[in-house]
Design a protein around this motif. Structure first.
Motif, short mmCIF file in Angstrom:
data_model
loop_
_atom_site.label_atom_id
_atom_site.label_comp_id
_atom_site.label_asym_id
_atom_site.label_seq_id
_atom_site.Cartn_x
_atom_site.Cartn_y
_atom_site.Cartn_z
N GLU A 60 0.83 -1.20 0.00
CA GLU A 60 0.00 0.00 0.00
C GLU A 60 0.87 1.26 0.00
O GLU A 60 0.57 2.23 -0.69
N LEU A 61 1.95 1.23 0.78
CA LEU A 61 2.84 2.39 0.84
C LEU A 61 3.46 2.67 -0.51
O LEU A 61 3.46 3.82 -0.99
N MET A 62 4.00 1.66 -1.16
CA MET A 62 4.65 1.84 -2.45
C MET A 62 3.67 2.35 -3.50
O MET A 62 3.98 3.26 -4.28
N VAL A 63 2.47 1.75 -3.53
CA VAL A 63 1.48 2.15 -4.54
C VAL A 63 1.02 3.59 -4.30
O VAL A 63 0.89 4.38 -5.24
N SER A 64 0.76 3.96 -3.05
CA SER A 64 0.28 5.31 -2.75
C SER A 64 1.34 6.35 -3.08
O SER A 64 1.04 7.41 -3.65
N ALA A 87 16.45 -6.78 0.40
CA ALA A 87 16.76 -6.05 -0.82
C ALA A 87 15.90 -6.51 -1.99
O ALA A 87 15.34 -5.70 -2.74
N VAL A 88 15.78 -7.84 -2.12
CA VAL A 88 14.95 -8.39 -3.20
C VAL A 88 13.50 -7.99 -3.01
O VAL A 88 12.79 -7.62 -3.97
N GLY A 89 13.01 -8.04 -1.76
CA GLY A 89 11.64 -7.66 -1.48
C GLY A 89 11.37 -6.20 -1.83
O GLY A 89 10.35 -5.88 -2.45
N LEU A 90 12.26 -5.31 -1.44
CA LEU A 90 12.09 -3.89 -1.75
C LEU A 90 12.08 -3.65 -3.25
O LEU A 90 11.27 -2.86 -3.76
N LEU A 91 12.98 -4.31 -3.97
CA LEU A 91 13.04 -4.15 -5.42
C LEU A 91 11.74 -4.61 -6.07
O LEU A 91 11.20 -3.94 -6.97
N MET A 92 11.22 -5.74 -5.62
CA MET A 92 9.96 -6.25 -6.16
C MET A 92 8.80 -5.31 -5.83
O MET A 92 7.92 -5.09 -6.67
N LEU A 93 8.79 -4.77 -4.62
CA LEU A 93 7.71 -3.87 -4.22
C LEU A 93 7.70 -2.60 -5.08
O LEU A 93 6.65 -2.16 -5.54
N VAL A 94 8.87 -2.02 -5.27
CA VAL A 94 8.95 -0.79 -6.07
C VAL A 94 8.54 -1.07 -7.52
O VAL A 94 7.73 -0.33 -8.11
#
Length: 340
Positions: free
Chosen positions: A73-77, A197-204
């Motif tokens: 939700e944070l990334m999308v908003s 790191a992988v999770g953050l990259l996927m989220l962005v």
């Protein structure tokens, strides 16, 4: 290259092999998949890292898991606000809060009734209602400014400190997050950092793809960005909460599931909208302030009443929640708010 340029290159590569008519749907499905996997990877890595740093499981549950499940939700908003789509940013948060209660809590209650007898749940449910009422007040003002964003983040920080004092000092609890094993450590710090790191990259990347695809589909079908945010994007970004709820239901940890969902709703408003408003002030559409935000407040109040008086979210409540959510979805797509 910037993140946006990287995504443009990826989209151009995919477009070379896929019919342009299907490209937006590929972006939506791919974005949802990346958000789900990325959220799981971030939570797994962050919890493992926190355990290696010998942080208490209480601190992990309050921060890492609670914030981690709301990372999509944070990334999308944030992405939506930066791209000049405030309706999508706000609709994502409001829709996620409604989905967390009516859809996800409804599913969890059907799988396993949720006992709600702890004082902590009553406290958090009351706070959820209060911050949702505050959001409605901001919505009626028509804008969430940067000053409002900083105030919301300050309130969230006070809330976290208050919960820590309540649970650790007053009750002496050190509860583990749902679904986590009881081992002291999980893997090496390096492996944990790789997961993060992988999770953050996927989220962005997933957030960028989902926002692009959702915007294009909304324009193509003449559906407002607000409705897309309240429905497709909101449900998609709530997949981590659904995962935690299903795990808790099968382990008969209904109280943990309730706490995660209520805590997620509090963070969605204070944390996500707070951060997003600090980056770019958010204009609130009158239709959303007059209809969807009151719905969010109404379902929050319903949960509070059930927790206070019934002290259990049973299967009957679960059916009621799912029925209300189906009615709300139908109303969204046939009402005047569906128009751009």
């Amino acid at each position: 290259m910037t993140g946006g340029a990287d995504m443009d290159a990826i989209i151009n590569f995919i477009a070379a092999y896929i019919d342009a008519a299907w490209l937006d749907y590929v972006l939506i499905i791919g974005g949802l998949g990346l958000l789900f996997v990325g959220g799981e990877s971030l939570i797994r890595g962050a919890v493992a890292l926190a355990l290696n740093l010998r942080l208490s499981r209480l601190v992990i549950g309050l921060t890492v898991v609670g914030v981690g499940t709301s990372a999509p939700e944070l990334m999308v908003s944030v992405q939506s606000a930066l791209k000049g789509s405030p309706d999508l940013a706000v609709g994502n948060v409001v829709g996620s809060n409604i989905a967390n209660i009516l859809l996800i809590m409804g599913i969890g209650a059907l799988l396993s009734p949720m006992v709600a007898r702890g004082l902590s749940l009553k406290r958090d449910a009351l706070i959820m209602c209060a911050v949702t009422a505050g959001l409605l007040w901001l919505g009626l003002q028509g804008v969430v400014t940067r000053d409002h964003g900083w105030i919301m983040l300050g309130i969230f920080a006070v809330y976290l400190m208050g919960v820590y004092v309540w649970e650790k000092v007053l009750t002496g609890k050190d509860t583990a997050p749902a679904g986590e094993p009881d081992s002291e450590r999980q893997g090496s710090p390096l492996v944990a950092l790789i997961w993060v790191a992988v999770g953050l990259l996927m989220l962005v990347s997933g957030a960028d793809a989902l926002v692009r695809g959702a915007e294009n589909v909304a324009r193509g079908f003449g559906i407002s960005e607000a409705v897309i945010g309240l429905t497709l994007v909101a449900v998609g970004t709530s997949l981590p909460e659904l995962t935690v709820t299903i795990i808790a239901a099968f382990r008969r940890q209904g109280e943990v599931s309730l706490g995660n969902l209520i805590g997620s709703n509090i963070f969605n408003i204070l944390g996500i909208l707070g951060v997003t408003a600090c980056i770019a002030p958010l204009r609130i559409a009158p239709q959303m302030a007059q209809t969807d935000m009151p719905v969010a407040l109404g379902v929050a109040a319903l949960v509070l009443l059930i927790i206070l008086f019934a002290q259990k979210v049973g299967r009957l409540s679960g059916l009621l929640f799912l029925g209300l959510y189906a009615a709300y979805m139908a109303w969204l797509f046939v009402g005047p708010q569906s128009l751009p």
